[in-house]
Structure formats: C-alpha cells, structure tokens
Design an enzyme around this catalytic site. Structure first.
Site, mmCIF file in Angstrom:
data_model
loop_
_atom_site.group_PDB
_atom_site.id
_atom_site.type_symbol
_atom_site.label_atom_id
_atom_site.label_comp_id
_atom_site.label_asym_id
_atom_site.label_seq_id
_atom_site.Cartn_x
_atom_site.Cartn_y
_atom_site.Cartn_z
ATOM 1 N N LYS A 113 0.820 -1.210 0.000
ATOM 2 C CA LYS A 113 0.000 0.000 0.000
ATOM 3 C C LYS A 113 0.866 1.278 0.000
ATOM 4 C CE LYS A 113 -4.133 -2.098 0.745
ATOM 5 N NZ LYS A 113 -3.755 -3.510 0.616
HETATM 6 C C1 LIG Z 1 -4.312 -4.621 0.054
HETATM 7 C C2 LIG Z 1 -3.499 -5.872 0.013
HETATM 8 C C3 LIG Z 1 -3.694 -6.873 -0.978
HETATM 9 C C4 LIG Z 1 -4.802 -6.791 -2.006
HETATM 10 O O1 LIG Z 1 -4.581 -5.792 -2.950
HETATM 11 P P1 LIG Z 1 -5.773 -5.259 -3.890
HETATM 12 O O2 LIG Z 1 -5.222 -4.118 -4.635
HETATM 13 O O3 LIG Z 1 -6.886 -4.888 -2.941
HETATM 14 O O4 LIG Z 1 -6.167 -6.401 -4.763
HETATM 15 C C5 LIG Z 1 -2.849 -7.979 -0.975
HETATM 16 N N1 LIG Z 1 -1.874 -8.109 -0.046
HETATM 17 C C6 LIG Z 1 -1.655 -7.188 0.919
HETATM 18 C C7 LIG Z 1 -0.577 -7.411 1.923
HETATM 19 C C8 LIG Z 1 -2.444 -6.029 0.982
HETATM 20 O O5 LIG Z 1 -2.227 -5.115 1.959
#
Ligand SMILES: *Cc1c(COP(=O)(O)O)cnc(C)c1O
Length: 500
Positions: A113
């Site tokens: 993120k």
């Molecule tokens: C948010 C997240 C995901 C999923 O990503 P999306 O863009 O919502 O598909 C996968 N792994 C981790 C560790 C995340 O924080």
C-alpha cells in the site's frame, strides 16, 4: 489526457479533478479516456532510468495537467531512501531463473500500500492547488489493517491536510494496531471503534454522506476526501512498478526486447492486478495476468464462469488483506473490456447492489479469460507454500504472497506455460509474523510467546532483519488512545477537528 466515469455521466475531467474527487459523483470510477502506449524502443530507452525517473516518465503521460516540475516534486517526496529501505524501491528477487518476486514492501509500513500511499498525498495536494482549492483536505479512512497505517504514514505532516483513521477495536492484528496508535505527526488522528470492520466502514460512509457535517466543515474551510483504492491517484503509481519490473528484467538480460512475461498478483480489491492490466494495455509485453485469491474466491469464480456472486460466507483467513467479497476495481476492468460501455456497467453494478450477483455476457467473459487466469488456495496450502519455499529457496514469503506462489504453481502445471513470471509480493513476512512463524519454526519454539517475541524468534531463526517499520513497536509510546462507540464517530471527527 482526460478522464471519464465508468457509469457514463462524467466526461472530460482533468487528472487533478479526478484525484481530488476520488469517486465520480454518478457512483462510477474514473478511468482515462485512452491509454497511452509505449513502444519497445521506449522501454529500451528506460533501461538506464532510476525508479524515480521511470515514475516521472509514466506519470506525466497520464497527468498532462500537472507540470513536469510538479510531477518530479511528488515523485521525489514519495520515493526516497528515507522512506524506503531498498535503493531499487521495488526490487526484483529471483526464486529461480524463470520466476521473480517483486518486493513491493520496502516502504515505511512494510506492505505494498505504501507504493501508492506514499505519493497520493502529494498528488492530492498538487491537484488541490491546480484546481484552485484553498480548503484544508480532511482524509477519512476506515481500515481493516494495512491501509490505515499506510495512509497515516503518507499523509503525516503533509501541508493543508489532516488524516483521521478509524480501526475496529477487535479486528486488527497486534502489529497493525501498534503501528497505528504509535503514529507521530501533527495532523494525524486515530480512533478505535468498538465493533468490527463493517461498523467502522459504515460509520465512515455515513459521515461522507452527512450533509450537515459537510456544511460544518465547509464553514471551517475544510473538505473531506478519501484515500482508498477507488481513487485513480492510488492506481496510477502502481502501473509504474510493473513497467519497472519489465524494464529491469530486460536490462538484466533475463528477457529479450519484446519478449512476453506473466504477472501473478495476490488479489483482494482488484486494484493491484488492474494496474498490471493497464500496464499490458500500454503495450508492455504481458502474456497472462494470473489472479490469486484466498478462500474468499469470488474473483476465481468470476474469471472462470463470468458470474460475480458475493452471496457466500465471508471467510476469515491468514491473508486478511485479501478477505474481500466486493472487489470495487473490477468495475474499471468491465468498462475497459466492453469498450467503454457505461450502460452495461451500470446494469451489472445495479444488479450487484440489489441482488449481490451479476452475470456478464459471453463476449465479455471470453475477453476476460483471454487476459486472466485465476485460482485460489486455503490457509493450509498457504502455510505449506511458505514452508516449501523456505526449505527449497531460503526465501521467506508472507501469507499473501504465498497465495500468489501457490496459484502460480497451479497455473504452470495446468498450462505448461514456462514464460518468465513476476510475482507481486505485497507484504513483508514480518508483518504477518505469527502465521509465517507457524510455517517455518519448530512448533514448540512458539509456545506461550506473544506477537513481539515471535517476531524476534522469526528473525533470529531465519537470519533476516526485522524491518524498521515493525521493529520495537512494543517499545514506542502510545500516542492515540481514543476509543469510541460506533454511534460516536461523527462527534469524534468534529472533536479531532476542533469544530464545535
Ligand atoms: C491490500 C493488500 C492486498 C490486495 O490488494 P488489492 O489491490 O486490494 O487487490 C494484498 N496483499 C496485501 C498485503 C495487501 O495489503
């Protein structure tokens, strides 16, 4: 470059406007009206650019209303070696000569993120200045874990913004909670909500829809905005690392100019894999997009049979950031594969809202299947994959990335396709230490250990360092101890903002 809404009511908006708005007022998501293409010569020419220079090169194609200087400023404030602990920002690590892990978690909060939330605050404040906005921007977030901390770290001390995060009192891990309640910064506010994630999220949605609070804020020169992945400003920075991965593989000589790769993504809200889809649309030679889910396998079913059905049991798994039954960004994909057919998208989204289910036509289904391959795995398979990859390669996966590796192995078996693959690694293994430790440590070693002791054990057993964003969290002072009832969230926001 102009943007339009996937539900058809808004067209001709500039990048700065869509980033400031977040979601289109007709309920749709903003998408670019066309996708700029890069030739194989362009990709060749990018080989000697740094990650930051690649980011500038790509962002400027989509944000033509930003000046070059503004884009450079956003990029350099976001991707630097104070915030990221690896000089490549998003390094590629080989598992074998055909399989590369792209580590997207070297930012301050140790999850992918950060790749978007480190730059979004600057894209947003620059958008505010381009559009002549003078009000202070108040970001409201409800989080089930990773987004809250990444947003706090991103917006911390950013001029003319404030950030308020609500997390469910009994819904986040100890590491995630500690990461949030110890967050420093003069514009950050954090509150626990007595309840679960739905309570926190519903509370935030109610505040967004509350006309009175909007007016109150407006008369105090403030405006609310959102930092979640429906904002184009969060998707765009994610395109950069997929292009960087391709260019880096080409530079290393792993692939030849024009050679195709596969991309594997552990998926929840469909944001990260959608960025890979846009990367392919830009002309980067990507063969298959492999969509990996956990037991919440609503996307596996959709990609296999064209039916999206959220009417199923919500499974709580050891890859919690993928525990999602409504993948909001899928709407953008549908809009793209139907050739921008807003009518169809509106119908499907209405059905989803009314009945929790929709089925796309066979042409749309076939187009999706040409691009994507999907499968899922359960928690036991996730643990087994972490253990096997550690034994075979001495590489430590987190629980989300392990789902991707598991599904990728299934893909290779089913298809015989041996194309070079990039697997998106979305979190540091230390962020989900107790599950990862369960996979690799002798069971008796973990008896009666708390989460922070397990972190130390995992580090000494594997010889890997605990990242700075997680280390000594239990020793940092708690700054935020507000706890509120789910009915008190509105008052809490006003109190944080000093509005009577
Ligand atoms: C948010 C997240 C995901 C999923 O990503 P999306 O863009 O919502 O598909 C996968 N792994 C981790 C560790 C995340 O924080």
């Amino acid at each position: 470059m102009q943007y339009e809404s996937s539900r058809g009511q808004y067209k001709g908006l500039k990048g700065a406007e869509v980033i400031k708005l977040g979601i289109a007022p007709d309920g749709g998501l903003f998408v670019p009206e066309y996708i700029p293409e890069l030739t194989s010569e362009d990709l060749k020419g990018m080989e000697n650019l740094t990650y930051q220079e690649k980011a500038v090169y790509i962002l400027k194609q989509f944000l033509s209303d930003f000046s070059l200087k503004q884009i450079e400023e956003c990029v350099h404030k976001a991707y630097n070696w104070e915030s990221f602990d690896h000089e490549d920002i998003a390094p590629l690590v080989p598992l074998d000569d055909k399989t590369y892990i792209q580590e997207l978690w070297h930012g301050p909060t140790c999850a992918f993120k950060d790749m978007a939330l480190q730059i979004l605050p600057y894209l947003l404040t620059t958008s505010a200045s381009i559009t002549g906005e003078t009000d202070e921007i108040v970001i409201l977030v409800a989080t089930s874990g990773d987004t809250g901390k990444a947003a706090l770290a991103g917006f911390k001390d950013v001029e003319n913004t404030r950030i308020i995060v609500f997390y469910p009192d009994e819904g986040v891990s100890e590491v995630q909670k500690r990461q949030m309640i110890t967050q420093e910064g003069r514009n950050v506010f954090v509150a626990a909500v007595k309840g679960n994630f739905d309570d926190a999220q519903n509370g935030v949605k109610e505040i967004f829809n509350d006309e009175n609070i909007r007016k109150l804020l407006a008369s105090n020169h403030k405006k609310m905005s959102s930092a979640n992945s429906i904002n184009w400003g969060r998707l765009l920075p994610q395109i950069v690392y997929y292009i960087a991965a391709y260019v880096d593989l080409q530079k290393k000589g792993v692939i030849k100019q024009g050679e195709k790769i596969n991309v594997v993504v552990p998926t929840g809200n469909f944001g990260n894999i959608l960025a890979a889809f846009y990367t392919r649309r830009m002309g980067i030679p990507i063969n298959r997009l492999i969509c990996a889910s956990n037991a919440n396998n609503v996307l596996t079913d959709f990609i296999r049979n064209g039916v999206y059905d959220r009417n199923r049991k919500f499974e709580k798994t050891i890859s919690p950031s993928m525990d999602i039954l409504i993948s909001s960004n899928l709407e953008r994909l549908l809009y793209e594969v139907t050739g921008h057919d807003a009518q169809k998208v509106r119908d499907w989204m209405k059905r989803l809202k009314d009945t929790g289910r929709y089925e796309v036509d066979s042409l749309t289904r076939e187009k999706v299947q040409e691009l994507f391959w999907a499968d899922f795995c359960n928690d036991a398979d996730t643990i087994r994959t972490i253990r096997e990859v550690w034994q075979d390669y001495k590489y430590l996966l987190d629980t989300h990335t392990a789902v991707a590796v598991n599904v990728y192995n299934k893909y290779r078996k089913a298809s015989g396709d041996n194309t070079v693959a990039v697997i998106a690694s979305t979190a540091s293994p230390f962020k989900f230490a107790s599950s990862v430790a369960r996979a690799v440590l002798p069971p008796d070693m973990m008896e009666e250990k708390n989460e922070f002791e397990v972190l130390e054990l995992l580090s000494s057993y594997t010889g890997l360092a605990i990242p700075a964003g997680i280390k000594d969290l239990d020793k940092k002072p708690v700054i935020h101890n507000t706890k509120c009832d789910k009915t008190e969230m509105r008052e809490t926001v006003l109190r944080f903002l000093d509005i009577k």
